[in-house]
Design an enzyme around this catalytic site. Structure first.
Site, short mmCIF file in Angstrom:
data_model
loop_
_atom_site.label_atom_id
_atom_site.label_comp_id
_atom_site.label_asym_id
_atom_site.label_seq_id
_atom_site.Cartn_x
_atom_site.Cartn_y
_atom_site.Cartn_z
N GLU A 1 44.96 41.70 47.55
CA GLU A 1 46.19 41.07 47.05
C GLU A 1 46.69 40.04 48.04
OE1 GLU A 1 50.73 42.41 45.70
OE2 GLU A 1 49.45 43.78 46.84
N LYS B 1 50.24 39.48 37.68
CA LYS B 1 50.76 40.84 37.71
C LYS B 1 51.82 41.05 36.62
CE LYS B 1 52.48 44.23 41.07
NZ LYS B 1 52.92 44.45 42.47
N CYS C 1 48.11 46.03 43.02
CA CYS C 1 48.90 46.98 43.81
C CYS C 1 49.53 48.06 42.94
CB CYS C 1 49.92 46.21 44.62
SG CYS C 1 50.66 47.19 45.96
#
Length: 513
Positions: A271, A329, A381
């Site tokens: 990330e 995301k 994440c």
């Protein structure tokens, strides 16, 4: 006499039960990673169930709150490191936020105990084997989406290496939680009614043995040849990562770490491995991608992306080389990636030098990234703690990819807990999960949840291994959390009918059954 009077008052107020509940909650953390003593979870919850034997709903809720405070204080203390130690927030603010979160999460366990005791006033089989496990399951699911959701330390995660994980491809992590709570109920019932030992032991054998058998069903199948993947763990300190010097060096650093591995079919960087905007580094990535394409290699890397009008920022992943695609995301971290606060608070945060800008979430349904004919389901994440979100991606996704940066958690139990959660996603979907983290934990997880390979934590490291694309659907991938919720509601309806029938006949002579 005075000391005896104080002890009597504490006992009358129920403090011994509250203290025992808090201790049981703290001990329950040993069931989760990195400790992995999965058998502790049903024992700790059984103690909790027994502590409310003679309590009314309000007292039971307080006992549940105490258990939650013990569990979440011991199991999520690393949030303080993320907020203050690494994030730079004032210690007083970080402590206040952590305490508020612990109390909020504990309130869900309080709701569980209070509701179950109200539904089953007598400490007997109906409470232990029906209402307590049922309420635990439904409220735990509730915790996964209310206020954005934070299903950390859901009981089911503790069973990633136990026979009960065989339920995950069917009912997901909350179905496994139900089995843990039911096992706890059987233990509590057995301790109250030893005469029922054959029934309790038989039920436990059926539950655990059945789950073990289900775990050997191949819900999904390999759909292609084995491929090679290289996962790169840069181990860049958060304090250095976002400096101008590192932004300029990021591509060169990660290219250097990957040198000698460009023959892999897939290379994954973590990330925001490149802590810069895509449009700023696109020329360099295009040059690198042209070289990779000649080898049939796809590079997946995390970076930031800004909208064409410059008004929105996305936490994204891009593919270059033989693959193509872009992902942003979807589920953001509250108070990390966006701040649900009034403007006056946001102005105070800006004046205090704290982060205050919001990242924009990506679309809920996004096309998978293509990597040489393999469809990759991407999560970034924190997203991988939401099983139903990742289940939306299969099919068409043949492989799950997670890129993370758990350096925020410091040298704590947080990264191992997060990796344990990621492993559950592989089991639920019947797919390989390939995880590249900045510092910990980077690894390859097989569809049955076992760890094929793992990098050493908090070191610059490269993991190269084999994986296979998979096709087919597990029941959980088909239904998501609807399966376990509908089943729980049906069982609750049956339990309600039993309660109604008993009420019409009058209370039974022996609540203990």
């Amino acid at each position: 006499m005075q000391g005896s009077s104080i002890r009597s008052r504490l006992r009358a107020a129920g403090w011994p039960a509250l203290i025992c509940a808090a201790l049981a909650g703290g001990v329950s953390v040993l069931a989760f990673a990195p400790f992995g003593a999965f058998w502790v979870a049903p024992l700790a919850v059984a103690v909790l169930f027994r502590l409310v034997d003679h309590a009314r709903a309000r007292r039971a809720a307080l006992v549940g709150l105490a258990f939650g405070i013990g569990q979440f204080a011991a199991g999520t203390y690393w949030i303080l490191i993320a907020l203050s130690g690494v994030g730079g927030a004032p210690l007083s603010l970080a402590v206040a936020l952590l305490v508020a979160l612990i109390v909020l999460l504990s309130a869900f366990i309080a709701l569980t105990l209070g509701l179950a005791v109200r539904l089953a006033p007598g400490a007997g089989a109906l409470r232990y084997l029906l209402w307590l496990p049922l309420c635990w399951t439904l409220v735990e699911w509730l915790r996964s989406w209310v206020f954005s959701g934070f299903p950390w330390l859901s009981l089911g995660y503790s069973q990633i290496d136990s026979p009960l994980v065989g339920l995950a491809p069917i009912l997901g992590v909350f179905g496994v939680s139900w089995a843990v709570a039911l096992t706890a109920g059987l233990l509590a019932w057995l301790s109250v009614r030893p005469r029922r030992a054959p029934w309790a032991i038989g039920a436990a054998v059926v539950l655990w043995g059945g789950a073990f058998g289900l775990g050997h069903i191949a819900w999904t199948q390999p759909s292609g040849e084995a491929r090679t993947v290289t996962l790169v763990q840069g181990n860049v300190a958060q304090q250095a990562k976002w400096t101008p010097e590192w932004v300029n060096q990021a591509i060169y650093r990660y290219t250097g770490l990957t040198r000698g591995h460009w023959q892999s079919d897939l290379v994954i960087w973590p990330e925001t491995a490149i802590p810069d905007y895509y449009r700023a580094v696109k020329p360099a990535l295009d040059n690198l991608g042209a070289k990779l394409a000649s080898h049939g290699t796809t590079l997946i890397t995390g970076l930031l992306r800004v909208s064409d009008d410059g008004q929105r920022i996305y936490n994204s992943v891009v593919a270059v080389g033989a693959g193509q695609g872009l992902y942003s995301k979807r589920h953001l971290v509250p108070f990390g990636e966006y701040f649900p606060v009034p403007d006056i608070v946001r102005r105070w945060m800006a004046a205090s030098g704290m982060p205050y800008s919001d990242i924009t979430p990506g679309a809920l349904d996004q096309a998978p990234i293509d990597a040489g004919g393999i469809a990759l389901g991407i999560s970034i994440c924190y997203e991988d703690i939401f099983g139903a979100l990742l289940a939306r991606d299969v099919p068409p996704a043949n492989v799950l990819i997670n890129v993370s940066d758990d350096a925020w958690f410091g040298h704590s139990i947080g990264p191992d807990q997060h990796f344990e959660i990621a492993r559950m996603r592989a089991v639920e979907t019947g797919r390989y999960l390939l995880r590249a983290d900045n510092s910990a934990v980077t690894g390859i997880v097989a569809p049955d949840g076992h760890v094929v390979d793992r990098a050493p934590d908090f070191e610059s490291a490269v993991v190269t291994g084999r994986f296979r694309p998979y096709s087919g659907l597990t029941p959980f991938a088909r239904w998501g959390n609807y399966g376990v919720v509908i089943l729980a509601l049906l069982v609750a309806g049956a339990g309600g009918l039993v309660r109604f029938a008993r009420g019409r006949r009058g209370p039974p002579a022996d609540h203990g059954l």
